[in-house]
Design an enzyme around this catalytic site. Structure first.
Site, short mmCIF file in Angstrom:
data_model
loop_
_atom_site.label_atom_id
_atom_site.label_comp_id
_atom_site.label_asym_id
_atom_site.label_seq_id
_atom_site.Cartn_x
_atom_site.Cartn_y
_atom_site.Cartn_z
N GLY A 93 0.81 -1.22 0.00
CA GLY A 93 0.00 0.00 0.00
C GLY A 93 0.85 1.26 0.00
N ASP A 318 -0.76 0.60 13.02
CA ASP A 318 -0.44 -0.79 12.65
C ASP A 318 -0.39 -1.72 13.87
OD1 ASP A 318 -0.37 -0.10 9.99
OD2 ASP A 318 1.78 0.29 9.99
N LYS A 345 -6.84 -1.65 5.31
CA LYS A 345 -5.45 -2.14 5.37
C LYS A 345 -5.34 -3.44 4.57
CE LYS A 345 -3.96 1.28 7.76
NZ LYS A 345 -3.09 2.25 7.08
C1 S3P Z 1 2.54 3.79 6.26
C2 S3P Z 1 1.49 4.50 6.74
C3 S3P Z 1 0.33 3.91 7.41
C4 S3P Z 1 0.57 2.47 7.80
C5 S3P Z 1 1.27 1.68 6.74
C6 S3P Z 1 2.61 2.33 6.40
C7 S3P Z 1 3.64 4.51 5.60
O1 S3P Z 1 -0.75 4.04 6.54
O2 S3P Z 1 -0.65 1.82 8.11
O3 S3P Z 1 1.52 0.37 7.21
O4 S3P Z 1 4.74 3.94 5.45
O5 S3P Z 1 3.43 5.67 5.23
P1 S3P Z 1 -1.63 5.40 6.59
O6 S3P Z 1 -0.82 6.47 7.22
O7 S3P Z 1 -1.97 5.73 5.19
O8 S3P Z 1 -2.80 5.03 7.44
#
Ligand code: S3P
Length: 431
Positions: A93, A318, A345
């Site tokens: 993601g 997380d 997620k």
């Molecule tokens: C992350 C941001 C988080 C987190 C993901 C990693 C990052 O997502 O849940 O595992 O590296 O920017 P969001 O900030 O979009 O919720």
């Protein structure tokens, strides 16, 4: 792969957790955007961060992987190559949300992004909306999913208020702001992880934080030279939880990032009376380029329930599945509010955590934006499905070690998305 975790007598010893996933992604992406070679020490080698290395390679960066170090020669900010085929973001993601911020500004070139089954269910409109306001041209599938096509354009700066705190969306807009005309500002309801801001500052970019707003001024180049990636507090959180839950345990977790935007879980755990001693970063003030680290001492003890408020969610996002697990062992109720982001997620983590823990004997209910757990003095055990979600698999393993009868985790192999050596490391602490 289905793996059984039997109840543990106790955990003891020292462990250095794997390198931070979020910082590794940013090091590879900024390394690819930099003008001079960058050395990255302690890059995370896991499925997600390998997807990022492959992506920057496809975009024209030269990547040499040595023992303990990566040397990267990037293309510069405005010269990403148009790859022959689709860029595969895999399960990741963060890559899916950050990369469009760079690619949208590659004037005259076209890119398409796709990923695995789970990534095809994760929304990308959250980055498409601000990028379009900056003049980007994107085509999503069904208006919000991958495959996503990006046609590079010249971008202009914006001021954008994020509807939900998200480090991924904030970072995407900041990366686009590097090449947009003028000065770009992003605001968020509460502070999410700030690794992008810190690394950009180190790369010579004019970037400032005022409260919940960050402003970046465009630039011609990034000069980064060296990045040292600290231990990942989100991976360490599994060992910390096991150490707190299993009577008689005593752990030393070494070289963990204690950046304030990542230590929400430790603050929640301390409020639950968990014993974790370390030098955490104070409240976030002026933006600085360093990523602070500390060793953490962990010991088991009796826990109390707590209420996690919406403002606390981004800095613990997380680790919230672990808060649910801790709640099963705590006295009284543990409530998490304002965490609707968990639904988008790697799995819908409100549903999968609640169903998974219920299957192990927990008294837990889902709400629209979180969950309510009633402490029941521990967990009997049973079988839990990981649903292809690495954090769910590792939560199941810790639940098994702390349970009365053991837990079988179905689909344990997906832990390799963020922590390939997880099973070896946690079993190495069993005494
Ligand atoms: C992350 C941001 C988080 C987190 C993901 C990693 C990052 O997502 O849940 O595992 O590296 O920017 P969001 O900030 O979009 O919720």
């Amino acid at each position: 792969m289905n793996v059984r975790f039997e109840p543990a007598a106790k955990l003891a010893g020292a462990l250095t957790p794997p390198a931070d996933k979020s910082i590794s992604h940013r090091a590879a992406l900024l390394g690819a955007m930099a003008s001079e070679p960058v050395r990255i020490h302690n890059y995370l080698h896991a499925a997600d961060t390998n997807s990022t290395l492959q992506a920057v390679h496809d975009l024209g960066a030269l990547v040499e992987v040595h023992d303990g170090e990566i040397v990267m020669r990037g293309t510069g900010l405005r010269d990403a190559h148009e790859p022959e085929g689709t860029i595969d973001v895999g399960n990741c993601g963060t890559l899916l949300r950050l990369l469009p911020g760079w690619l949208a500004a590659q004037d005259g070139r076209r890119f398409s992004l796709d990923g695995d089954e789970s990534i095809r269910r994760r929304p990308v409109d959250r980055v498409a909306i601000p990028l379009r306001l900056m003049g980007a041209e994107l085509a999503e599938t069904e208006g919000r999913f991958v495959p996503l096509t990006i046609s590079g354009k010249r971008l202009h700066s914006i001021s954008y208020e994020l509807p939900v705190a998200s480090a991924q969306v904030k970072s995407c807009v900041l990366l686009a702001g590097l090449t947009a005309d003028g000065t770009t500002t992003v605001g968020e309801p509460s502070l999410s992880r700030d690794h992008t801001e810190r690394m950009l500052l180190r790369a010579g970019v004019s970037i400032h934080r005022h409260g919940r707003h960050v402003t970046v001024t465009n630039t011609d180049e990034l000069v980064l030279d060296e990045v040292v990636v600290p231990g990942d507090p989100s991976s360490a959180a599994f060992m910390i939880t096991a150490g707190v839950l299993i009577a008689g345990s005593r752990l030393l977790i070494k070289d963990v990032s204690v950046n304030w935007t990542r230590t929400g879980f430790l603050r929640i755990l301390r409020r639950m009376q968990g014993i974790v001693i370390g030098e955490f970063e104070e409240e976030p003030g002026e933006l600085c380029g360093q990523e602070p680290t500390s060793d953490l001492d962990v010991a088991a003890g009796a826990l109390e329930g707590t209420v996690v408020t919406p403002e606390e969610v981004p800095a613990a996002i997380d680790e919230l599945p672990l808060v649910a697990l801790l709640g099963c062992f705590a006295e009284g109720e543990t409530i998490v509010r304002g965490a609707q982001e968990l639904r988008v997620k790697e799995s819908d983590r409100i549903t999968t955590v609640v169903q998974g823990l219920r299957g192990l004997g927990a008294d837990i209910e889902a709400t629209d934006d979180g969950f309510v757990v009633r402490g029941s003095g521990g967990l009997p055990g049973g079988v839990i499905d990981a649903h292809g979600d690495h954090r769910l698999a590792m939560m199941g393993a810790v639940a098994g070690l702390a349970s009365r009868e053991g837990v079988q985790v179905n689909g344990m192999d997906c832990a390799a998305v963020s922590y390939p050596g997880f099973e070896r490391d946690i079993r190495g602490l069993l005494r």
